[in-house]
Design a protein around this motif. Structure first.
Motif, PDB file in Angstrom:
ATOM      1  N   GLU A 142       0.750  -1.226  -0.069  1.00  0.00           N
ATOM      2  CA  GLU A 142      -0.024  -0.096  -0.265  1.00  0.00           C
ATOM      3  C   GLU A 142       0.720   1.096   0.010  1.00  0.00           C
ATOM      4  OE1 GLU A 142       0.722  -1.095   4.395  1.00  0.00           O
ATOM      5  OE2 GLU A 142       0.087  -2.080   2.559  1.00  0.00           O
ATOM      6  N   ASN A 143       2.181   1.063   0.228  1.00  0.00           N
ATOM      7  CA  ASN A 143       2.936   2.458   0.229  1.00  0.00           C
ATOM      8  C   ASN A 143       3.827   2.526  -0.989  1.00  0.00           C
ATOM      9  OD1 ASN A 143       1.836   3.262   2.635  1.00  0.00           O
ATOM     10  ND2 ASN A 143       3.255   2.369   3.794  1.00  0.00           N
ATOM     11  N   ASP A 144       3.822   1.634  -1.714  1.00  0.00           N
ATOM     12  CA  ASP A 144       4.501   1.734  -3.217  1.00  0.00           C
ATOM     13  C   ASP A 144       3.791   2.580  -3.859  1.00  0.00           C
ATOM     14  OD1 ASP A 144       6.646  -0.125  -2.203  1.00  0.00           O
ATOM     15  OD2 ASP A 144       5.275  -1.887  -3.109  1.00  0.00           O
ATOM     16  N   VAL A 145       4.860   3.469  -4.685  1.00  0.00           N
ATOM     17  CA  VAL A 145       4.409   4.261  -5.867  1.00  0.00           C
ATOM     18  C   VAL A 145       4.628   3.572  -7.178  1.00  0.00           C
ATOM     19  CG1 VAL A 145       4.672   6.581  -6.701  1.00  0.00           C
ATOM     20  CG2 VAL A 145       4.887   6.222  -4.314  1.00  0.00           C
ATOM     21  N   LEU A 146       3.440   3.515  -7.795  1.00  0.00           N
ATOM     22  CA  LEU A 146       3.666   2.487  -8.996  1.00  0.00           C
ATOM     23  C   LEU A 146       3.690   3.652 -10.297  1.00  0.00           C
ATOM     24  CD1 LEU A 146       0.660   0.252  -8.355  1.00  0.00           C
ATOM     25  CD2 LEU A 146       3.233   0.058  -7.739  1.00  0.00           C
ATOM     26  N   MET A 147       4.664   3.157 -11.054  1.00  0.00           N
ATOM     27  CA  MET A 147       4.838   4.110 -12.407  1.00  0.00           C
ATOM     28  C   MET A 147       3.756   3.466 -13.391  1.00  0.00           C
ATOM     29  SD  MET A 147       7.159   6.018 -11.342  1.00  0.00           S
ATOM     30  CE  MET A 147       6.981   5.746  -9.825  1.00  0.00           C
ATOM     31  N   GLY A 148       3.419   4.306 -14.174  1.00  0.00           N
ATOM     32  CA  GLY A 148       2.499   3.855 -15.381  1.00  0.00           C
ATOM     33  C   GLY A 148       1.458   4.944 -15.473  1.00  0.00           C
ATOM     34  N   ARG A 149       0.534   4.581 -16.447  1.00  0.00           N
ATOM     35  CA  ARG A 149      -0.356   5.418 -16.837  1.00  0.00           C
ATOM     36  C   ARG A 149      -1.788   4.822 -16.614  1.00  0.00           C
ATOM     37  NH1 ARG A 149       0.915   9.824 -20.289  1.00  0.00           N
ATOM     38  NH2 ARG A 149       2.968   9.590 -20.765  1.00  0.00           N
ATOM     39  N   GLY A 150      -3.126   5.630 -16.378  1.00  0.00           N
ATOM     40  CA  GLY A 150      -4.136   4.889 -16.183  1.00  0.00           C
ATOM     41  C   GLY A 150      -4.582   4.798 -14.821  1.00  0.00           C
ATOM     42  N   ASN A 151      -5.799   4.170 -14.645  1.00  0.00           N
ATOM     43  CA  ASN A 151      -6.438   4.118 -13.389  1.00  0.00           C
ATOM     44  C   ASN A 151      -5.707   3.254 -12.464  1.00  0.00           C
ATOM     45  OD1 ASN A 151      -8.275   6.018 -13.950  1.00  0.00           O
ATOM     46  ND2 ASN A 151      -9.799   4.634 -14.419  1.00  0.00           N
ATOM     47  N   GLY A 152      -4.919   2.190 -12.708  1.00  0.00           N
ATOM     48  CA  GLY A 152      -4.312   1.216 -12.110  1.00  0.00           C
ATOM     49  C   GLY A 152      -3.286   2.144 -11.018  1.00  0.00           C
ATOM     50  N   ALA A 153      -2.593   2.867 -11.608  1.00  0.00           N
ATOM     51  CA  ALA A 153      -1.567   3.416 -10.874  1.00  0.00           C
ATOM     52  C   ALA A 153      -2.188   4.611 -10.276  1.00  0.00           C
ATOM     53  CB  ALA A 153      -0.565   4.031 -11.765  1.00  0.00           C
ATOM     54  N   LYS A 154      -3.008   5.470 -11.040  1.00  0.00           N
ATOM     55  CA  LYS A 154      -3.412   6.618 -10.294  1.00  0.00           C
ATOM     56  C   LYS A 154      -4.508   6.159  -8.920  1.00  0.00           C
ATOM     57  CE  LYS A 154      -6.679  10.198 -11.398  1.00  0.00           C
ATOM     58  NZ  LYS A 154      -7.951  10.334 -12.417  1.00  0.00           N
ATOM     59  N   ASP A 155      -5.147   5.069  -8.939  1.00  0.00           N
ATOM     60  CA  ASP A 155      -5.845   4.823  -7.994  1.00  0.00           C
ATOM     61  C   ASP A 155      -5.208   4.177  -6.859  1.00  0.00           C
ATOM     62  OD1 ASP A 155      -7.782   6.063  -9.338  1.00  0.00           O
ATOM     63  OD2 ASP A 155      -8.790   4.129 -10.109  1.00  0.00           O
ATOM     64  N   HIS A 156      -4.039   3.594  -7.048  1.00  0.00           N
ATOM     65  CA  HIS A 156      -3.350   2.834  -6.047  1.00  0.00           C
ATOM     66  C   HIS A 156      -2.928   3.836  -4.923  1.00  0.00           C
ATOM     67  CE1 HIS A 156      -0.775  -0.233  -4.386  1.00  0.00           C
ATOM     68  NE2 HIS A 156       0.239   0.605  -4.105  1.00  0.00           N
ATOM     69  N   LYS A 157      -3.230   3.040  -3.328  1.00  0.00           N
ATOM     70  CA  LYS A 157      -2.883   3.956  -2.317  1.00  0.00           C
ATOM     71  C   LYS A 157      -1.756   4.633  -2.317  1.00  0.00           C
ATOM     72  CE  LYS A 157      -3.554   3.451   2.510  1.00  0.00           C
ATOM     73  NZ  LYS A 157      -3.091   2.870   3.781  1.00  0.00           N
ATOM     74  N   GLY A 158      -0.557   3.986  -2.801  1.00  0.00           N
ATOM     75  CA  GLY A 158       0.630   4.514  -2.427  1.00  0.00           C
ATOM     76  C   GLY A 158       0.748   5.561  -3.389  1.00  0.00           C
ATOM     77  N   ASN A 159       0.083   5.649  -4.522  1.00  0.00           N
ATOM     78  CA  ASN A 159       0.270   6.895  -5.513  1.00  0.00           C
ATOM     79  C   ASN A 159      -0.641   8.139  -4.997  1.00  0.00           C
ATOM     80  OD1 ASN A 159       1.023   4.353  -7.175  1.00  0.00           O
ATOM     81  ND2 ASN A 159       1.208   5.637  -8.706  1.00  0.00           N
ATOM     82  N   GLN A 160      -1.745   7.865  -4.616  1.00  0.00           N
ATOM     83  CA  GLN A 160      -2.632   8.837  -3.785  1.00  0.00           C
ATOM     84  C   GLN A 160      -2.044   9.452  -2.550  1.00  0.00           C
ATOM     85  OE1 GLN A 160      -6.201   6.571  -2.798  1.00  0.00           O
ATOM     86  NE2 GLN A 160      -6.836   6.587  -4.950  1.00  0.00           N
ATOM     87  N   GLN A 161      -1.227   8.890  -1.965  1.00  0.00           N
ATOM     88  CA  GLN A 161      -0.373   9.085  -0.782  1.00  0.00           C
ATOM     89  C   GLN A 161       0.667  10.147  -1.367  1.00  0.00           C
ATOM     90  OE1 GLN A 161       0.435   6.740   3.141  1.00  0.00           O
ATOM     91  NE2 GLN A 161       1.644   5.886   1.578  1.00  0.00           N
ATOM     92  N   PHE A 162       1.509   9.434  -2.270  1.00  0.00           N
ATOM     93  CA  PHE A 162       2.541  10.422  -2.704  1.00  0.00           C
ATOM     94  C   PHE A 162       1.842  11.814  -3.415  1.00  0.00           C
ATOM     95  CE2 PHE A 162       4.724  11.034  -6.869  1.00  0.00           C
ATOM     96  CZ  PHE A 162       5.825  11.723  -6.376  1.00  0.00           C
ATOM     97  N   ARG A 163       0.882  11.727  -3.949  1.00  0.00           N
ATOM     98  CA  ARG A 163       0.339  13.171  -4.410  1.00  0.00           C
ATOM     99  C   ARG A 163       0.227  13.758  -3.446  1.00  0.00           C
ATOM    100  NH1 ARG A 163      -2.133   9.592  -8.262  1.00  0.00           N
ATOM    101  NH2 ARG A 163      -4.145   9.872  -7.194  1.00  0.00           N
ATOM    102  N   ALA A 164      -0.574  13.216  -2.410  1.00  0.00           N
ATOM    103  CA  ALA A 164      -1.025  14.168  -1.168  1.00  0.00           C
ATOM    104  C   ALA A 164       0.057  14.697  -0.569  1.00  0.00           C
ATOM    105  CB  ALA A 164      -1.755  13.273  -0.029  1.00  0.00           C
ATOM    106  N   ILE A 165       1.304  14.050  -0.487  1.00  0.00           N
ATOM    107  CA  ILE A 165       2.603  14.570   0.372  1.00  0.00           C
ATOM    108  C   ILE A 165       2.979  15.493  -0.559  1.00  0.00           C
ATOM    109  CG2 ILE A 165       4.972  13.937   0.873  1.00  0.00           C
ATOM    110  CD1 ILE A 165       3.835  11.257   1.604  1.00  0.00           C
ATOM    111  N   VAL A 166       3.064  15.591  -1.902  1.00  0.00           N
ATOM    112  CA  VAL A 166       3.793  16.753  -2.832  1.00  0.00           C
ATOM    113  C   VAL A 166       2.683  17.702  -2.715  1.00  0.00           C
ATOM    114  CG1 VAL A 166       4.038  17.162  -5.257  1.00  0.00           C
ATOM    115  CG2 VAL A 166       4.824  14.956  -4.399  1.00  0.00           C
ATOM    116  N   ASP A 167       1.439  17.443  -2.712  1.00  0.00           N
ATOM    117  CA  ASP A 167       0.542  18.673  -2.903  1.00  0.00           C
ATOM    118  C   ASP A 167       0.628  19.416  -1.711  1.00  0.00           C
ATOM    119  OD1 ASP A 167      -0.457  18.042  -5.209  1.00  0.00           O
ATOM    120  OD2 ASP A 167      -2.346  16.988  -4.508  1.00  0.00           O
ATOM    121  N   HIS A 168       0.950  18.874  -0.432  1.00  0.00           N
ATOM    122  CA  HIS A 168       1.087  19.423   0.855  1.00  0.00           C
ATOM    123  C   HIS A 168       2.346  20.118   0.985  1.00  0.00           C
ATOM    124  CE1 HIS A 168       0.701  20.276   5.120  1.00  0.00           C
ATOM    125  NE2 HIS A 168       1.927  19.800   5.305  1.00  0.00           N
TER     126      HIS A 168
END
Length: 149
Positions: free
Chosen positions: A17-43
């Motif tokens: 759940e903490n991994d950030v996945l490379m790639g396009r599409g909803n698979g990577a975009k919706d992964h919990k780690g990617n959401q967390q990564f974007r939130a950290i960057v946005d903050h």
């Protein structure tokens, strides 16, 4: 707690759940780690935009440290299309990815900085929790604290 050094960096069958996945599409975009990564960057975005360009690399490195300090430690992974196994993309590619995320998230703040010369920073108490802050940001934190006390 799993240490970063103990984590597999290749031949990974299922990212956690903490991994950030490379790639396009909803698979990577919706992964919990990617959401967390974007939130950290946005903050962290206002501080990144306020940094002199020469120090932005250090700021991006702080994001990598933050992801890798999660439990379990986050990795930046890419899927091999032939084996369907995941592997860590390495430090340089990770740094490029973090900096790219900052650039994609920052156009409005960059425009505001050009027009007004300043960007609203996040609350000081939240910035202070970020590991390995560049010295310039540490000085700015002290400056903001002195204004509010």
């Amino acid at each position: 707690m799993v240490q970063w050094e103990e984590q597999a960096l290749s031949g990974i069958t299922k990212p956690h759940e903490n991994d950030v996945l490379m790639g396009r599409g909803n698979g990577a975009k919706d992964h919990k780690g990617n959401q967390q990564f974007r939130a950290i960057v946005d903050h962290s975005l206002p501080g990144y935009v306020e940094c002199p360009k020469q120090q932005r690399k250090k700021y991006a490195e702080g994001i990598i440290v933050k992801i890798r300090q999660l439990d379990p430690p986050g990795r930046f992974l890419v899927k091999d299309k032939f084996t369907s196994l995941w592997a860590d993309i390495g430090y340089e590619s990770t740094l490029r990815k973090v900096r790219q995320q900052f650039r994609e998230a920052s156009p409005e703040l960059e425009d505001k900085k050009k027009k007004t010369g300043a960007v609203a920073a996040p609350p000081v108490k939240d910035i202070e929790r970020m590991p390995n802050l560049p010295p310039l940001l540490q000085r700015r934190i002290q400056h903001y604290k002195s204004q509010w006390t």
